[in-house]
Design an enzyme around this catalytic site. Sequence first.
Site, PDB file in Angstrom:
ATOM      1  N   ASP A 192      -3.296 -32.518 -23.691  1.00 32.86           N
ATOM      2  CA  ASP A 192      -2.294 -33.869 -23.935  1.00 32.86           C
ATOM      3  C   ASP A 192      -1.309 -33.326 -24.753  1.00 32.86           C
ATOM      4  OD1 ASP A 192      -2.875 -36.062 -22.798  1.00 32.86           O
ATOM      5  OD2 ASP A 192      -4.070 -37.019 -24.151  1.00 32.86           O
TER       6      ASP A 192
ATOM      7  N   GLU B 245      -4.941 -44.750 -15.583  1.00 33.99           N
ATOM      8  CA  GLU B 245      -5.630 -45.442 -16.464  1.00 33.99           C
ATOM      9  C   GLU B 245      -5.294 -46.944 -16.701  1.00 33.99           C
ATOM     10  OE1 GLU B 245      -6.967 -45.688 -21.258  1.00 33.99           O
ATOM     11  OE2 GLU B 245      -5.535 -43.932 -20.584  1.00 33.99           O
TER      12      GLU B 245
ATOM     13  N   ASP C 245      -5.268 -36.471 -26.592  1.00 35.85           N
ATOM     14  CA  ASP C 245      -4.732 -36.908 -27.976  1.00 35.85           C
ATOM     15  C   ASP C 245      -5.761 -38.251 -28.515  1.00 35.85           C
ATOM     16  OD1 ASP C 245      -3.909 -39.193 -26.434  1.00 35.85           O
ATOM     17  OD2 ASP C 245      -1.765 -38.753 -26.653  1.00 35.85           O
ATOM     18  N   SER C 246      -6.677 -38.569 -27.810  1.00 34.91           N
ATOM     19  CA  SER C 246      -7.754 -39.463 -28.234  1.00 34.91           C
ATOM     20  C   SER C 246      -8.424 -38.998 -29.484  1.00 34.91           C
ATOM     21  CB  SER C 246      -8.559 -40.082 -27.071  1.00 34.91           C
ATOM     22  OG  SER C 246      -9.220 -38.864 -26.183  1.00 34.91           O
TER      23      SER C 246
ATOM     24  N   GLU D 143       1.930 -38.670 -20.562  1.00 35.74           N
ATOM     25  CA  GLU D 143       2.151 -40.132 -20.644  1.00 35.74           C
ATOM     26  C   GLU D 143       3.684 -40.516 -20.258  1.00 35.74           C
ATOM     27  OE1 GLU D 143       0.320 -42.400 -23.416  1.00 35.74           O
ATOM     28  OE2 GLU D 143      -1.438 -40.985 -23.648  1.00 35.74           O
TER      29      GLU D 143
ATOM     30  N   LYS E  83      -1.139 -32.764 -19.986  1.00 34.44           N
ATOM     31  CA  LYS E  83      -0.913 -33.932 -19.401  1.00 34.44           C
ATOM     32  C   LYS E  83       0.216 -34.429 -20.205  1.00 34.44           C
ATOM     33  CE  LYS E  83      -4.145 -36.939 -20.449  1.00 34.44           C
ATOM     34  NZ  LYS E  83      -3.593 -38.259 -21.297  1.00 34.44           N
TER      35      LYS E  83
END
EC number: 2.1.2.11
Length: 278
Positions: free
Chosen positions: A88, A187, A49-50, A120, A118
């Site tokens: 993501d 991270e 999502d970066s 978070e 993925k």
Amino acid sequence: MSTHVDRKRITIPQIRSMKGKGSIVSLTAYTTPMAQMMDEFVDLIIVGDSTGMVAYGFNSTMSVTLDMMINHGAAVTRGVSKACVIVDMPFGSFQESPQQAYRNAARVLVETQAQGVKMEGGAELLETVDFLVRRGIPVMPHIGLTPQHANVQGGFKAQIRTEEEINAFIKLGRAFEEAGAFALLVEGAFEEAARKVTAAVTIPTVGIGASPECDGQVLVTEDILGLFSGYTPKFAKRYVDLSQPIKEAFSRYAHEVRSGEFPAMEHCFGVRKNSDGG
């Protein structure tokens, strides 16, 4: 125009089996051409999502939508014939309930042909990870500095510093392993924390700003290519500065258009060559 060749891609079990057997090489990608170029060199491509910050100019990842991630994920898998691809789950697409997470993650896998997702978060995700894995969706939890939680964490700052925090971090990593996660993305954790959680679990850890002791490393591709002229994060390494040759190409193109040098007749259709080849 390039065409996608369907070959044997690296699988989730193969990624999991790489624990302790040499570093997993990972990069981010959001487009077909970039995925094609990196495919032969990497084991794992993360459609992060970066992309919100890299491709859309957002100040954070919070504005990224599920549809955006699906579009980018599908673009990447169309360019890949070897690497394993993970997508993501963006903010708001999985936090409400395991059922919400399953519906959206299933859509991601079906519409992108990626091999896993993925997510978070921390302990609040354990039930969700278990729920998804039991239903056939591979999950890579993203722990430590989690950009989707930047408002809670006070910005993009390194996490997990104290002994108490490190012990809790190790416990969290083990809990995700027990819930069925195939790997962990670590991270922005202090090096000791990343090193110790890597040693504590039997699934691979992939670090970004973490530790050389992680089982793999990932970076944002645009950072290693030097495409952002103003800033490179502390944890990233710029392997080439492509911003300058790209700007030079733009400059030359603009000059040639304005001067009438481009297009030349060789770039036009229906123009016959002279008998002397001119």
